[in-house]
Scaffold this motif. Structure first.
Motif, mmCIF file in Angstrom:
data_model
loop_
_atom_site.group_PDB
_atom_site.id
_atom_site.type_symbol
_atom_site.label_atom_id
_atom_site.label_comp_id
_atom_site.label_asym_id
_atom_site.label_seq_id
_atom_site.Cartn_x
_atom_site.Cartn_y
_atom_site.Cartn_z
ATOM 1 N N TRP A 152 -8.389 -15.447 73.533
ATOM 2 C CA TRP A 152 -7.487 -16.054 72.547
ATOM 3 C C TRP A 152 -6.032 -15.707 72.855
ATOM 4 N N TYR A 153 -5.763 -14.429 73.138
ATOM 5 C CA TYR A 153 -4.390 -14.014 73.432
ATOM 6 C C TYR A 153 -3.885 -14.642 74.727
ATOM 7 N N LEU A 154 -4.720 -14.670 75.751
ATOM 8 C CA LEU A 154 -4.293 -15.277 77.014
ATOM 9 C C LEU A 154 -4.045 -16.768 76.857
ATOM 10 N N ASN A 176 -3.055 -18.323 74.094
ATOM 11 C CA ASN A 176 -1.926 -18.620 73.220
ATOM 12 C C ASN A 176 -0.617 -17.992 73.674
ATOM 13 N N GLN A 177 -0.717 -16.874 74.395
ATOM 14 C CA GLN A 177 0.504 -16.183 74.798
ATOM 15 C C GLN A 177 0.737 -16.199 76.307
ATOM 16 N N GLY A 178 -0.209 -16.749 77.051
ATOM 17 C CA GLY A 178 -0.025 -16.870 78.489
ATOM 18 C C GLY A 178 -0.432 -15.620 79.251
ATOM 19 N N THR A 179 -0.027 -15.565 80.497
ATOM 20 C CA THR A 179 -0.383 -14.473 81.413
ATOM 21 C C THR A 179 0.030 -13.110 80.849
ATOM 22 N N LYS A 180 -0.891 -12.126 80.987
ATOM 23 C CA LYS A 180 -0.618 -10.777 80.492
ATOM 24 C C LYS A 180 -1.002 -9.734 81.536
ATOM 25 N N GLU A 237 -0.091 -4.857 78.670
ATOM 26 C CA GLU A 237 0.247 -5.732 77.549
ATOM 27 C C GLU A 237 -0.982 -6.050 76.704
ATOM 28 N N LEU A 255 -1.874 -5.279 72.662
ATOM 29 C CA LEU A 255 -2.393 -6.275 71.734
ATOM 30 C C LEU A 255 -3.721 -5.841 71.113
ATOM 31 N N GLU A 273 -2.080 -9.045 86.892
ATOM 32 C CA GLU A 273 -1.900 -9.978 85.782
ATOM 33 C C GLU A 273 -3.166 -10.792 85.567
ATOM 34 N N THR A 321 -4.818 -14.293 83.711
ATOM 35 C CA THR A 321 -4.509 -15.643 83.212
ATOM 36 C C THR A 321 -5.814 -16.380 82.949
#
Length: 259
Positions: free
Chosen positions: A36-38, A40-44, A48, A52, A87, A89
């Motif tokens: 869900w985070y990837l 909605n918020q993109g590459t992490k 990071e 979260l 990273e 994605t």
């Protein structure tokens, strides 16, 4: 994926339905949130994702990311530098889950709002039929459903409940002691049209049961319109006897024994 009768074979495991395959891929406490985070918020970066998800340990997060990568739901990019930079994605396949997550998010929002509404739903109980209850019953049973003999002598001995939503009377019901000790009868359960579809009916049934239990009741009987028999079954009522006509509408007797 081969289908062998009722069994689905996938990755050397057997499943009884495709839903279980999905749960195996994205189930658990953290995988869905990672995706869900990837999405909605993109590459992490790993650090990071840790911020979260502060409740998850380093070991568990590493394991969850590795499994999602093995299942090709996310991609890992390693940069040749010191200190190492990694990273994560969503993959193309992973992105196909986002519409499903959006639907689940919407469902959760609606559930939260409804749960809040029920906690804040007020009701009043009267020993006599009040004007608000009378108006709701006239609106639902007389004008909408065409019943003629809506009001009777039981209204004089019953307890009447009126439920409010948005500060306005939204629903009503009544209940009264039966002939046998511990026996109560509920009825005239009516929800105004604009308040339907909010599970208010379920809230009414729970409130009736709560009041009957407080009065020492052991069972609740009711006469249900046959078309909504399933609604009462979900609240634990069981039908008995044969269907019968009350005016123009088919009804069935139902009962719930209180533990």
């Amino acid at each position: 994926m081969d289908i062998n009768g009722d069994t689905i074979k996938f990755r050397e495991k057997e499943y009884t339905c495709n839903f279980k395959i999905t749960i195996d891929l994205i189930g658990g406490k953290w995988k869905t949130l990672i995706l869900w985070y990837l999405g909605n918020q993109g590459t992490k970066r790993f650090s990071e994702l840790q911020k979260l998800l502060p409740q998850v340990s380093h070991k568990v997060l590493t394991q969850q990311l590795r499994e999602l990568e093995d299942d090709r739901l996310l991609e890992r990019q390693v940069y040749p530098q010191v200190p190492p930079k990694v990273e994560y994605t969503l993959s193309v396949q992973g992105r196909t889950l986002m519409p499903i997550f959006d639907t689940l998010c919407q469902w959760g929002d609606e559930y939260r709002k409804r749960s809040f509404m029920y906690k804040k739903t007020l009701y009043k109980k009267t020993d006599k039929l009040c004007e608000e209850a009378k108006l709701i019953r006239e609106e639902v049973f007389v004008k909408e459903q065409g019943f003629l003999d809506e009001f009777d002598e039981i209204d004089e001995i019953a307890k009447h409940l009126v439920f409010y939503a948005d500060g306005k009377p939204a629903a009503t019901c009544r209940y009264y002691r039966g002939k046998e000790e511990g026996e109560y009868t509920a009825g005239r359960i009516a929800v105004r049209e604009e308040y339907r579809g909010r599970n208010l009916g379920q809230h009414i049934m729970e409130t009736i049961e709560e009041n009957v239990r407080e009065d020492g009741g052991k069972s609740i009987t009711l006469s249900a319109q046959k078309r909504v028999q399933g609604f009462y079954e979900k609240s634990g009522f069981k039908a008995y006897g044969e269907p019968y006509l009350d005016e123009h509408c088919e009804h069935i007797h139902m009962i719930k024994i209180l533990d």
